[in-house]
Design a protein around this motif. Structure first.
Motif, PDB file in Angstrom:
ATOM      1  N   MET A  44       0.838  -1.207   0.000  1.00 55.02           N
ATOM      2  CA  MET A  44       0.000   0.000   0.000  1.00 55.02           C
ATOM      3  C   MET A  44       0.873   1.258   0.000  1.00 55.02           C
ATOM      4  SD  MET A  44      -2.689  -0.775   3.035  1.00 55.02           S
ATOM      5  CE  MET A  44      -4.036  -1.926   2.897  1.00 55.02           C
ATOM      6  N   LYS A  55       7.920  10.638   8.112  1.00 60.85           N
ATOM      7  CA  LYS A  55       6.635  11.097   8.657  1.00 60.85           C
ATOM      8  C   LYS A  55       6.274  10.338   9.930  1.00 60.85           C
ATOM      9  CE  LYS A  55       4.151  12.974   4.730  1.00 60.85           C
ATOM     10  NZ  LYS A  55       3.041  12.779   3.790  1.00 60.85           N
ATOM     11  N   PHE A  59       5.816  11.944  13.542  1.00 55.67           N
ATOM     12  CA  PHE A  59       4.493  11.782  14.150  1.00 55.67           C
ATOM     13  C   PHE A  59       4.618  11.161  15.540  1.00 55.67           C
ATOM     14  CE2 PHE A  59       0.769   9.449  15.354  1.00 55.67           C
ATOM     15  CZ  PHE A  59      -0.187  10.455  15.300  1.00 55.67           C
ATOM     16  N   LEU A  60       5.403  10.100  15.651  1.00 54.40           N
ATOM     17  CA  LEU A  60       5.516   9.425  16.954  1.00 54.40           C
ATOM     18  C   LEU A  60       6.197  10.311  17.998  1.00 54.40           C
ATOM     19  CD1 LEU A  60       6.262   5.704  15.973  1.00 54.40           C
ATOM     20  CD2 LEU A  60       4.112   6.675  16.776  1.00 54.40           C
ATOM     21  N   TYR A  70       6.530  17.530  13.450  1.00 57.16           N
ATOM     22  CA  TYR A  70       5.630  16.988  12.411  1.00 57.16           C
ATOM     23  C   TYR A  70       4.732  18.094  11.856  1.00 57.16           C
ATOM     24  CZ  TYR A  70       2.286  14.018   9.963  1.00 57.16           C
ATOM     25  OH  TYR A  70       1.511  13.447   9.002  1.00 57.16           O
ATOM     26  N   ILE A  79      -4.878  11.275  11.610  1.00 60.55           N
ATOM     27  CA  ILE A  79      -4.455   9.925  11.227  1.00 60.55           C
ATOM     28  C   ILE A  79      -5.562   9.160  10.486  1.00 60.55           C
ATOM     29  CG2 ILE A  79      -3.672   7.700  12.197  1.00 60.55           C
ATOM     30  CD1 ILE A  79      -1.466   9.820  11.747  1.00 60.55           C
ATOM     31  N   GLU A  92      -5.066  -6.076   8.127  1.00 61.72           N
ATOM     32  CA  GLU A  92      -4.106  -4.998   7.854  1.00 61.72           C
ATOM     33  C   GLU A  92      -3.715  -4.308   9.169  1.00 61.72           C
ATOM     34  OE1 GLU A  92      -6.984  -5.424   6.118  1.00 61.72           O
ATOM     35  OE2 GLU A  92      -6.009  -6.325   4.361  1.00 61.72           O
ATOM     36  N   TRP A  96       0.098  -4.320  10.838  1.00 61.20           N
ATOM     37  CA  TRP A  96       0.786  -3.075  11.237  1.00 61.20           C
ATOM     38  C   TRP A  96       1.258  -3.193  12.693  1.00 61.20           C
ATOM     39  CZ3 TRP A  96       1.082   0.968  14.609  1.00 61.20           C
ATOM     40  CH2 TRP A  96       1.630   2.181  14.160  1.00 61.20           C
ATOM     41  N   LEU A 121      -0.769   2.228  20.963  1.00 62.78           N
ATOM     42  CA  LEU A 121      -0.833   2.270  19.497  1.00 62.78           C
ATOM     43  C   LEU A 121      -2.013   1.487  18.936  1.00 62.78           C
ATOM     44  CD1 LEU A 121       2.929   2.036  18.488  1.00 62.78           C
ATOM     45  CD2 LEU A 121       1.367   3.908  17.956  1.00 62.78           C
ATOM     46  N   PRO A 124      -5.041   4.162  17.870  1.00 62.51           N
ATOM     47  CA  PRO A 124      -5.104   4.701  16.513  1.00 62.51           C
ATOM     48  C   PRO A 124      -5.147   3.619  15.436  1.00 62.51           C
ATOM     49  CG  PRO A 124      -2.947   5.134  17.502  1.00 62.51           C
ATOM     50  CD  PRO A 124      -3.842   4.635  18.590  1.00 62.51           C
TER      51      PRO A 124
END
Ligand code: HEM
Length: 132
Positions: A44, A55, A59-60, A70, A79, A92, A96, A121, A124
């Motif tokens: 993807m 990024k 972001f983190l 960011y 997000i 998916e 991740w 995590l 999100p």
């Protein structure tokens, strides 16, 4: 044992500040490029992962309570919207999180922080899911 990872920049510090988070993200994307379970989500992404790595690192940093570079570099964060064009289901989402779990395990993080990070995590990760 008590921890204060949710307070101020405690998580950003525990993750090793920018260099530690950059290492985590490199490991995360290296795993995404090699784990068979992650092949679909790897595909993807753009062929060249340089920007994706940059990024996610920034972001983190922000998300863990560190500097908000960011926003300066890439603008506002949303997000779910950043993923709205992708079809993300349970498989998916889990792929991740698997990459992130293995990447975190490969860092010199205390077990307690690894568990905390993955639990946080998963929120999100569930929010970007838009199918199943
Ligand atoms: C749950 C499964 C997820 C999948 C399959 C996924 C996949 C992707 C893909 C394909 C991109 C585009 C990469 C690019 O254009 O460079 C992307 C961007 C991004 N993802 Fe994810 N992602 C997931 C979850 C997450 C989570 C949980 C976070 C944060 C905690 C996150 C943070 C980001 C960020 C910051 C970007 C860059 C957004 C932007 O263009 O500004 N992703 N993701």
């Amino acid at each position: 044992m008590q921890h204060n990872f949710g307070q101020k920049d405690a998580s950003f510090q525990a993750a090793g500040q920018f260099p530690g988070i950059e290492k985590l993200v490199h490991r995360f994307y290296d795993l995404m490029e090699t784990l068979p379970e992650a092949q679909k989500i790897r595909d993807m992404h753009p062929k060249d992962l340089t920007t994706s790595r940059e990024k996610l690192t920034h972001f983190l940093c922000l998300w863990l309570g560190g500097p908000e570079v960011y926003r300066e570099k890439f603008g506002p964060t949303n997000i779910p919207r950043a993923h709205a064009h992708l079809k993300i289901g349970i498989a998916e989402r889990d792929a991740w999180l698997l990459c992130m779990k293995k990447a975190a395990a490969d860092q010199a993080y205390p077990k307690q922080f690894q568990t905390y990070l993955l639990t946080q995590l998963s929120v999100p990760a569930e929010r970007v899911r838009n199918s199943d």
